[in-house]
Scaffold this motif. Sequence first.
Motif, PDB file in Angstrom:
ATOM      1  N   GLU A 108       1.919  -1.004   5.651  1.00  0.00           N
ATOM      2  CA  GLU A 108       1.508   0.309   6.161  1.00  0.00           C
ATOM      3  C   GLU A 108       2.622   1.040   6.901  1.00  0.00           C
ATOM      4  O   GLU A 108       2.468   2.207   7.248  1.00  0.00           O
ATOM      5  N   GLN A 109       3.749   0.363   7.119  1.00  0.00           N
ATOM      6  CA  GLN A 109       4.924   1.023   7.702  1.00  0.00           C
ATOM      7  C   GLN A 109       5.971   1.354   6.643  1.00  0.00           C
ATOM      8  O   GLN A 109       7.048   1.859   6.966  1.00  0.00           O
ATOM      9  N   GLY A 110       5.656   1.064   5.380  1.00  0.00           N
ATOM     10  CA  GLY A 110       6.579   1.370   4.298  1.00  0.00           C
ATOM     11  C   GLY A 110       7.582   0.272   4.004  1.00  0.00           C
ATOM     12  O   GLY A 110       8.538   0.494   3.265  1.00  0.00           O
ATOM     13  N   ARG A 111       7.365  -0.929   4.543  1.00  0.00           N
ATOM     14  CA  ARG A 111       8.301  -2.036   4.350  1.00  0.00           C
ATOM     15  C   ARG A 111       7.865  -2.916   3.179  1.00  0.00           C
ATOM     16  O   ARG A 111       6.687  -2.919   2.807  1.00  0.00           O
ATOM     17  N   PRO A 112       8.790  -3.691   2.602  1.00  0.00           N
ATOM     18  CA  PRO A 112       8.421  -4.639   1.537  1.00  0.00           C
ATOM     19  C   PRO A 112       7.367  -5.619   2.037  1.00  0.00           C
ATOM     20  O   PRO A 112       7.353  -5.975   3.225  1.00  0.00           O
ATOM     21  N   ILE A 113       6.501  -6.079   1.142  1.00  0.00           N
ATOM     22  CA  ILE A 113       5.377  -6.913   1.580  1.00  0.00           C
ATOM     23  C   ILE A 113       5.652  -8.409   1.480  1.00  0.00           C
ATOM     24  O   ILE A 113       4.967  -9.201   2.131  1.00  0.00           O
ATOM     25  N   GLY A 114       6.611  -8.829   0.669  1.00  0.00           N
ATOM     26  CA  GLY A 114       6.880 -10.253   0.529  1.00  0.00           C
ATOM     27  C   GLY A 114       5.828 -10.937  -0.329  1.00  0.00           C
ATOM     28  O   GLY A 114       4.769 -10.372  -0.634  1.00  0.00           O
ATOM     29  N   TYR A 115       6.094 -12.187  -0.673  1.00  0.00           N
ATOM     30  CA  TYR A 115       5.221 -12.894  -1.616  1.00  0.00           C
ATOM     31  C   TYR A 115       3.870 -13.274  -1.004  1.00  0.00           C
ATOM     32  O   TYR A 115       2.850 -13.269  -1.695  1.00  0.00           O
ATOM     33  N   GLY A 116       3.846 -13.593   0.295  1.00  0.00           N
ATOM     34  CA  GLY A 116       2.591 -13.971   0.924  1.00  0.00           C
ATOM     35  C   GLY A 116       1.583 -12.840   0.919  1.00  0.00           C
ATOM     36  O   GLY A 116       0.419 -13.018   0.526  1.00  0.00           O
ATOM     37  N   LYS A 117       2.014 -11.660   1.329  1.00  0.00           N
ATOM     38  CA  LYS A 117       1.111 -10.507   1.351  1.00  0.00           C
ATOM     39  C   LYS A 117       0.783 -10.049  -0.068  1.00  0.00           C
ATOM     40  O   LYS A 117      -0.322  -9.578  -0.336  1.00  0.00           O
ATOM     41  N   ALA A 118       1.736 -10.217  -1.002  1.00  0.00           N
ATOM     42  CA  ALA A 118       1.458  -9.878  -2.399  1.00  0.00           C
ATOM     43  C   ALA A 118       0.363 -10.773  -2.963  1.00  0.00           C
ATOM     44  O   ALA A 118      -0.526 -10.313  -3.701  1.00  0.00           O
ATOM     45  N   LEU A 119       0.404 -12.058  -2.607  1.00  0.00           N
ATOM     46  CA  LEU A 119      -0.649 -12.980  -3.043  1.00  0.00           C
ATOM     47  C   LEU A 119      -1.988 -12.576  -2.446  1.00  0.00           C
ATOM     48  O   LEU A 119      -3.004 -12.511  -3.151  1.00  0.00           O
ATOM     49  N   GLY A 120      -2.003 -12.280  -1.142  1.00  0.00           N
ATOM     50  CA  GLY A 120      -3.243 -11.866  -0.499  1.00  0.00           C
ATOM     51  C   GLY A 120      -3.797 -10.585  -1.084  1.00  0.00           C
ATOM     52  O   GLY A 120      -5.015 -10.454  -1.276  1.00  0.00           O
ATOM     53  N   ARG A 121      -2.919  -9.640  -1.392  1.00  0.00           N
ATOM     54  CA  ARG A 121      -3.362  -8.366  -1.963  1.00  0.00           C
ATOM     55  C   ARG A 121      -4.036  -8.570  -3.312  1.00  0.00           C
ATOM     56  O   ARG A 121      -5.086  -7.989  -3.594  1.00  0.00           O
ATOM     57  N   ASN A 122      -3.436  -9.392  -4.154  1.00  0.00           N
ATOM     58  CA  ASN A 122      -4.002  -9.585  -5.487  1.00  0.00           C
ATOM     59  C   ASN A 122      -5.255 -10.460  -5.463  1.00  0.00           C
ATOM     60  O   ASN A 122      -6.155 -10.264  -6.283  1.00  0.00           O
ATOM     61  N   GLY A 179      -3.653  -4.747   4.073  1.00  0.00           N
ATOM     62  CA  GLY A 179      -2.774  -3.893   4.873  1.00  0.00           C
ATOM     63  C   GLY A 179      -1.598  -3.353   4.074  1.00  0.00           C
ATOM     64  O   GLY A 179      -0.463  -3.333   4.545  1.00  0.00           O
ATOM     65  N   THR A 180      -1.892  -2.903   2.834  1.00  0.00           N
ATOM     66  CA  THR A 180      -0.836  -2.419   1.958  1.00  0.00           C
ATOM     67  C   THR A 180      -1.106  -0.988   1.509  1.00  0.00           C
ATOM     68  O   THR A 180      -2.223  -0.482   1.608  1.00  0.00           O
ATOM     69  N   LEU A 181      -0.045  -0.358   1.002  1.00  0.00           N
ATOM     70  CA  LEU A 181      -0.120   0.975   0.419  1.00  0.00           C
ATOM     71  C   LEU A 181       0.574   0.962  -0.922  1.00  0.00           C
ATOM     72  O   LEU A 181       1.483   0.160  -1.161  1.00  0.00           O
ATOM     73  N   VAL A 182       0.165   1.870  -1.789  1.00  0.00           N
ATOM     74  CA  VAL A 182       0.908   2.103  -3.040  1.00  0.00           C
ATOM     75  C   VAL A 182       1.482   3.499  -2.921  1.00  0.00           C
ATOM     76  O   VAL A 182       0.737   4.487  -2.867  1.00  0.00           O
ATOM     77  N   ILE A 183       2.806   3.590  -2.848  1.00  0.00           N
ATOM     78  CA  ILE A 183       3.452   4.871  -2.571  1.00  0.00           C
ATOM     79  C   ILE A 183       4.283   5.322  -3.773  1.00  0.00           C
ATOM     80  O   ILE A 183       4.647   4.523  -4.640  1.00  0.00           O
ATOM     81  N   LYS A 184       4.566   6.610  -3.788  1.00  0.00           N
ATOM     82  CA  LYS A 184       5.416   7.168  -4.835  1.00  0.00           C
ATOM     83  C   LYS A 184       6.586   7.879  -4.182  1.00  0.00           C
ATOM     84  O   LYS A 184       6.596   8.147  -2.975  1.00  0.00           O
ATOM     85  N   ASP A 185       7.606   8.155  -4.993  1.00  0.00           N
ATOM     86  CA  ASP A 185       8.766   8.862  -4.477  1.00  0.00           C
ATOM     87  C   ASP A 185       8.362  10.237  -3.984  1.00  0.00           C
ATOM     88  O   ASP A 185       7.515  10.912  -4.588  1.00  0.00           O
ATOM     89  N   ARG A 186       8.970  10.667  -2.889  1.00  0.00           N
ATOM     90  CA  ARG A 186       8.680  12.005  -2.375  1.00  0.00           C
ATOM     91  C   ARG A 186       9.227  13.050  -3.357  1.00  0.00           C
ATOM     92  O   ARG A 186      10.141  12.794  -4.131  1.00  0.00           O
ATOM     93  N   LEU A 187       8.662  14.218  -3.289  1.00  0.00           N
ATOM     94  CA  LEU A 187       9.093  15.319  -4.135  1.00  0.00           C
ATOM     95  C   LEU A 187       9.933  16.274  -3.318  1.00  0.00           C
ATOM     96  O   LEU A 187       9.585  16.616  -2.198  1.00  0.00           O
ATOM     97  N   ILE A 188      11.049  16.724  -3.884  1.00  0.00           N
ATOM     98  CA  ILE A 188      11.920  17.677  -3.196  1.00  0.00           C
ATOM     99  C   ILE A 188      11.743  19.039  -3.828  1.00  0.00           C
ATOM    100  O   ILE A 188      11.885  19.171  -5.041  1.00  0.00           O
TER     101      ILE A 188
END
Length: 205
Positions: A150-164, A196-205
């Motif tokens: 939720e702060q925009g940081r990589p989630i790592g394998y542990g949180k990736a496992l929990g998310r899925n 506690g995850t987000l799916v984000i996209k690149d910002r638009l300029i």
Amino acid sequence: MSALPDRYDVVIRGKPEGPFSLDELRGMNLLPTDFVKPAGQPEFKELREIAELSNLLNIPYQTTRPQYFATLDMRLLATAMDYFIAFCIYAVLAAIYLGGTSNAKESVPTLLIGLVIVPCTKFILCVATEGSKKQASIGKMLIGVKVTDEQGRPIGYGKALGRNLAKLVGIATLGIGFFTGFFDRRQQCLHDKIAGTLVIKDRLI
């Protein structure tokens, strides 16, 4: 400390310009909120978000929480791509299996049972790729979105496992858990809220 790129693009009066050298950047009196990116990279960021570069230009480093979120249609498309890739892997294994058997008809039950490989493969691929530096499954990479905390940081394998694993809750609610993202400002599905995850996209300029 990793080596900094030699050239950068800068958004000036709403238009990307450059590339500029580090010395040229120093003479441009850039603001913390000016958008900058290494030449050749796809995404601009505010200068204050780039730690090493902002320090060199005497601008206080400041993280910015994600502001641009992948819509559910983008996420559904990425999921479809991931399942297609998993099915292709199953198809290759099935072809190898059929090539080693003499009775194709007797193999049908085994092939049907073997379909369980598809969701299992998709699960493993998502955990491995979303927890990696890529932060995205193959489908997400193809459409330009990634998974963060939720702060925009990589989630790592542990949180990736929990998310899925948390996606099982969405399945248990007959899909309702997935569609709650329609009513969420950040497009968080139920499994994202749990992990506690987000799916984000690149910002638009």
